[in-house]
Design a protein around this motif. Structure first.
Motif, PDB file in Angstrom:
ATOM      1  N   SER A 141       6.906  37.933 -17.875  1.00  0.00           N
ATOM      2  CA  SER A 141       5.946  38.016 -16.770  1.00  0.00           C
ATOM      3  C   SER A 141       5.462  36.629 -16.364  1.00  0.00           C
ATOM      4  O   SER A 141       5.206  36.368 -15.182  1.00  0.00           O
ATOM      5  N   VAL A 142       5.356  35.729 -17.324  1.00  0.00           N
ATOM      6  CA  VAL A 142       4.980  34.350 -17.014  1.00  0.00           C
ATOM      7  C   VAL A 142       6.104  33.674 -16.234  1.00  0.00           C
ATOM      8  O   VAL A 142       5.858  32.982 -15.232  1.00  0.00           O
ATOM      9  N   ARG A 143       7.333  33.866 -16.675  1.00  0.00           N
ATOM     10  CA  ARG A 143       8.467  33.288 -15.955  1.00  0.00           C
ATOM     11  C   ARG A 143       8.518  33.833 -14.531  1.00  0.00           C
ATOM     12  O   ARG A 143       8.764  33.086 -13.573  1.00  0.00           O
ATOM     13  N   GLY A 144       8.284  35.113 -14.381  1.00  0.00           N
ATOM     14  CA  GLY A 144       8.295  35.709 -13.047  1.00  0.00           C
ATOM     15  C   GLY A 144       7.216  35.146 -12.152  1.00  0.00           C
ATOM     16  O   GLY A 144       7.444  34.915 -10.947  1.00  0.00           O
ATOM     17  N   GLU A 145       6.036  34.911 -12.721  1.00  0.00           N
ATOM     18  CA  GLU A 145       4.943  34.343 -11.925  1.00  0.00           C
ATOM     19  C   GLU A 145       5.268  32.915 -11.493  1.00  0.00           C
ATOM     20  O   GLU A 145       4.998  32.518 -10.353  1.00  0.00           O
ATOM     21  N   LEU A 146       5.856  32.135 -12.385  1.00  0.00           N
ATOM     22  CA  LEU A 146       6.259  30.776 -12.026  1.00  0.00           C
ATOM     23  C   LEU A 146       7.298  30.795 -10.903  1.00  0.00           C
ATOM     24  O   LEU A 146       7.210  30.003  -9.947  1.00  0.00           O
ATOM     25  N   ILE A 147       8.277  31.679 -11.023  1.00  0.00           N
ATOM     26  CA  ILE A 147       9.321  31.779  -9.996  1.00  0.00           C
ATOM     27  C   ILE A 147       8.712  32.152  -8.650  1.00  0.00           C
ATOM     28  O   ILE A 147       9.043  31.561  -7.606  1.00  0.00           O
ATOM     29  N   ALA A 148       7.822  33.130  -8.643  1.00  0.00           N
ATOM     30  CA  ALA A 148       7.193  33.571  -7.394  1.00  0.00           C
ATOM     31  C   ALA A 148       6.373  32.451  -6.765  1.00  0.00           C
ATOM     32  O   ALA A 148       6.409  32.242  -5.539  1.00  0.00           O
ATOM     33  N   GLU A 149       5.622  31.719  -7.580  1.00  0.00           N
ATOM     34  CA  GLU A 149       4.768  30.646  -7.049  1.00  0.00           C
ATOM     35  C   GLU A 149       5.600  29.492  -6.497  1.00  0.00           C
ATOM     36  O   GLU A 149       5.276  28.917  -5.459  1.00  0.00           O
ATOM     37  N   MET A 186       1.068  22.146   3.809  1.00  0.00           N
ATOM     38  CA  MET A 186       2.262  22.943   3.529  1.00  0.00           C
ATOM     39  C   MET A 186       3.412  22.065   3.057  1.00  0.00           C
ATOM     40  O   MET A 186       4.010  22.311   2.010  1.00  0.00           O
ATOM     41  N   LYS A 187       3.713  21.000   3.799  1.00  0.00           N
ATOM     42  CA  LYS A 187       4.892  20.183   3.528  1.00  0.00           C
ATOM     43  C   LYS A 187       4.781  19.419   2.214  1.00  0.00           C
ATOM     44  O   LYS A 187       5.742  19.340   1.439  1.00  0.00           O
ATOM     45  N   THR A 188       3.620  18.828   1.968  1.00  0.00           N
ATOM     46  CA  THR A 188       3.424  18.010   0.767  1.00  0.00           C
ATOM     47  C   THR A 188       2.552  18.717  -0.266  1.00  0.00           C
ATOM     48  O   THR A 188       2.861  18.743  -1.451  1.00  0.00           O
ATOM     49  N   GLY A 189       1.463  19.316   0.196  1.00  0.00           N
ATOM     50  CA  GLY A 189       0.473  19.859  -0.720  1.00  0.00           C
ATOM     51  C   GLY A 189       0.926  21.073  -1.506  1.00  0.00           C
ATOM     52  O   GLY A 189       0.473  21.290  -2.638  1.00  0.00           O
ATOM     53  N   ALA A 190       1.833  21.877  -0.941  1.00  0.00           N
ATOM     54  CA  ALA A 190       2.231  23.117  -1.617  1.00  0.00           C
ATOM     55  C   ALA A 190       2.887  22.840  -2.963  1.00  0.00           C
ATOM     56  O   ALA A 190       2.636  23.560  -3.944  1.00  0.00           O
ATOM     57  N   LEU A 191       3.713  21.796  -3.057  1.00  0.00           N
ATOM     58  CA  LEU A 191       4.349  21.483  -4.338  1.00  0.00           C
ATOM     59  C   LEU A 191       3.340  20.908  -5.325  1.00  0.00           C
ATOM     60  O   LEU A 191       3.449  21.144  -6.536  1.00  0.00           O
ATOM     61  N   PHE A 192       2.373  20.155  -4.844  1.00  0.00           N
ATOM     62  CA  PHE A 192       1.315  19.673  -5.741  1.00  0.00           C
ATOM     63  C   PHE A 192       0.518  20.852  -6.297  1.00  0.00           C
ATOM     64  O   PHE A 192       0.173  20.879  -7.481  1.00  0.00           O
ATOM     65  N   ARG A 193       0.254  21.832  -5.447  1.00  0.00           N
ATOM     66  CA  ARG A 193      -0.489  23.011  -5.907  1.00  0.00           C
ATOM     67  C   ARG A 193       0.307  23.736  -6.993  1.00  0.00           C
ATOM     68  O   ARG A 193      -0.254  24.140  -8.017  1.00  0.00           O
ATOM     69  N   PHE A 194       1.613  23.923  -6.779  1.00  0.00           N
ATOM     70  CA  PHE A 194       2.418  24.561  -7.817  1.00  0.00           C
ATOM     71  C   PHE A 194       2.375  23.746  -9.099  1.00  0.00           C
ATOM     72  O   PHE A 194       2.234  24.298 -10.194  1.00  0.00           O
ATOM     73  N   ALA A 195       2.519  22.436  -8.980  1.00  0.00           N
ATOM     74  CA  ALA A 195       2.562  21.581 -10.166  1.00  0.00           C
ATOM     75  C   ALA A 195       1.309  21.754 -11.018  1.00  0.00           C
ATOM     76  O   ALA A 195       1.392  21.864 -12.251  1.00  0.00           O
ATOM     77  N   LEU A 196       0.148  21.789 -10.369  1.00  0.00           N
ATOM     78  CA  LEU A 196      -1.101  21.921 -11.126  1.00  0.00           C
ATOM     79  C   LEU A 196      -1.320  23.337 -11.628  1.00  0.00           C
ATOM     80  O   LEU A 196      -1.843  23.546 -12.729  1.00  0.00           O
ATOM     81  N   ARG A 197      -0.899  24.324 -10.858  1.00  0.00           N
ATOM     82  CA  ARG A 197      -1.071  25.708 -11.287  1.00  0.00           C
ATOM     83  C   ARG A 197      -0.060  26.109 -12.345  1.00  0.00           C
ATOM     84  O   ARG A 197      -0.305  27.033 -13.134  1.00  0.00           O
ATOM     85  N   ALA A 198       1.092  25.427 -12.385  1.00  0.00           N
ATOM     86  CA  ALA A 198       2.130  25.804 -13.348  1.00  0.00           C
ATOM     87  C   ALA A 198       1.633  25.711 -14.781  1.00  0.00           C
ATOM     88  O   ALA A 198       1.918  26.586 -15.608  1.00  0.00           O
ATOM     89  N   GLY A 199       0.897  24.653 -15.087  1.00  0.00           N
ATOM     90  CA  GLY A 199       0.359  24.518 -16.438  1.00  0.00           C
ATOM     91  C   GLY A 199      -0.599  25.639 -16.786  1.00  0.00           C
ATOM     92  O   GLY A 199      -0.606  26.147 -17.911  1.00  0.00           O
ATOM     93  N   ALA A 200      -1.410  26.036 -15.786  1.00  0.00           N
ATOM     94  CA  ALA A 200      -2.345  27.136 -16.010  1.00  0.00           C
ATOM     95  C   ALA A 200      -1.610  28.459 -16.196  1.00  0.00           C
ATOM     96  O   ALA A 200      -2.007  29.306 -17.005  1.00  0.00           O
TER      97      ALA A 200
END
Length: 301
Positions: A141-149, A186-200
């Motif tokens: 379920s964690v892997r799935g959430e990472l993939i979706a995000e 969207m263009k730049t910030g979305a990947l930063f958001r994933f990067a910070l949320r991925a650890g959480a």
């Protein structure tokens, strides 16, 4: 919030860049590939010298929740694949038509356009292959959430959508601050958001922790883009490792155009302060992320 001295932060960032590069090397070996030229092009894009700031953010957000090294490196490798895919495609003649990236010929110049397109496609899909591995997390379920995000961050509501808005803004010659903020989020910030949320996500953190990291990421993403716009004006191509001044030549409206150079620097500094304030929830555990916020606007390339 207190942060590390910049020299210490840059030492940590440089050391991590070596660590994630070695992990990427292990994930994408040269031997045994049925399409070796494609893998060679992927490695050319992926293993080129770089700051690796996005996977660094993954590792540091994961550290807040005592996540192990390998899961953090796996998620960091995935986001670096997506980032490098975007650079390969951005540089194509149909997009920015650039000859230089990270101080080397771009992939379509070192190989050819068709190979560059396929290398970008393969890097994008490889990111999800990495996240789907049990090495990323034992819990499916964690892997799935990472993939979706990551899919959302890279797709129509994230990086790809932001790039489309950027192309439209260039062709329409519209200089509107609100529109620029939206497309860069969207263009730049979305990947930063994933990067910070991925650890959480890896650490199964609660809603408050995720919200704090999301706010930090949003502010950092905009500050990073403003810093890029400033560097596009102030730095040379040799320093940047890519073509300087290309946004001006293309007629793109930037933060510097709309706010002026001093105004853009002040806005970047304000965003960094807001990002650091968002880390208050983590107290002394987030000193490295606080230093990363300072680095985003202090960097010279």
């Amino acid at each position: 919030m207190a942060s590390l001295p910049q020299t210490e932060f840059e030492r940590r960032l440089s050391a991590f860049a070596g660590t994630i590069a070695a992990h990427l090397e292990r994930l994408l070996p040269t031997g045994g590939a049925p399409a070796p030229r494609l893998v060679e092009a992927m490695r050319y894009a992926l293993l080129a010298p770089g700051k690796r700031i996005r996977p660094f953010f993954v590792a540091e957000s994961a550290r807040l929740f005592e996540v192990g090294e390998i899961p953090a490196l796996q998620a960091g490798a995935a986001i670096e694949c997506v980032h490098c895919y975007s650079l390969v495609h951005d540089d194509l003649p149909a997009m920015d038509d650039d000859d230089l990236r990270r101080g080397r010929p771009t992939v379509h110049k070192a190989f050819d356009e068709a190979t560059a397109i396929l290398a970008g496609d393969a890097l994008l899909t490889f990111a999800f292959e990495i996240l789907s591995s049990e090495a990323t997390h034992a819990d499916a379920s964690v892997r799935g959430e990472l993939i979706a995000e990551l899919a959302k961050a890279a797709g129509k509501d994230g990086m790809a959508g932001g790039q489309m808005l950027d192309l439209a803004a260039e062709s329409e010659k519209i200089a509107d601050l609100g529109r620029i903020v939206t497309l860069q989020a969207m263009k730049t910030g979305a990947l930063f958001r994933f990067a910070l949320r991925a650890g959480a996500i890896l650490g199964k953190a609660g809603a408050n922790e995720r919200a704090a990291l999301s706010l930090y990421a949003d502010r950092i993403g905009l500050a990073f883009q403003i810093a890029d716009d400033i560097l596009d004006v102030e730095a040379s191509s040799a320093t940047l490792g890519k073509t300087a001044g290309k946004d001006k030549v293309a007629g793109k409206a930037t933060y510097v155009d709309l706010l002026g150079l001093d105004g853009a620097k002040a806005e970047a500094r304000k965003l960094v302060d807001e990002a650091k304030d968002a880390l208050a929830l983590f107290a002394g555990k987030a000193t490295i992320l606080a230093a990363a916020a300072d680095y985003v606007v202090a960097r010279r390339k």
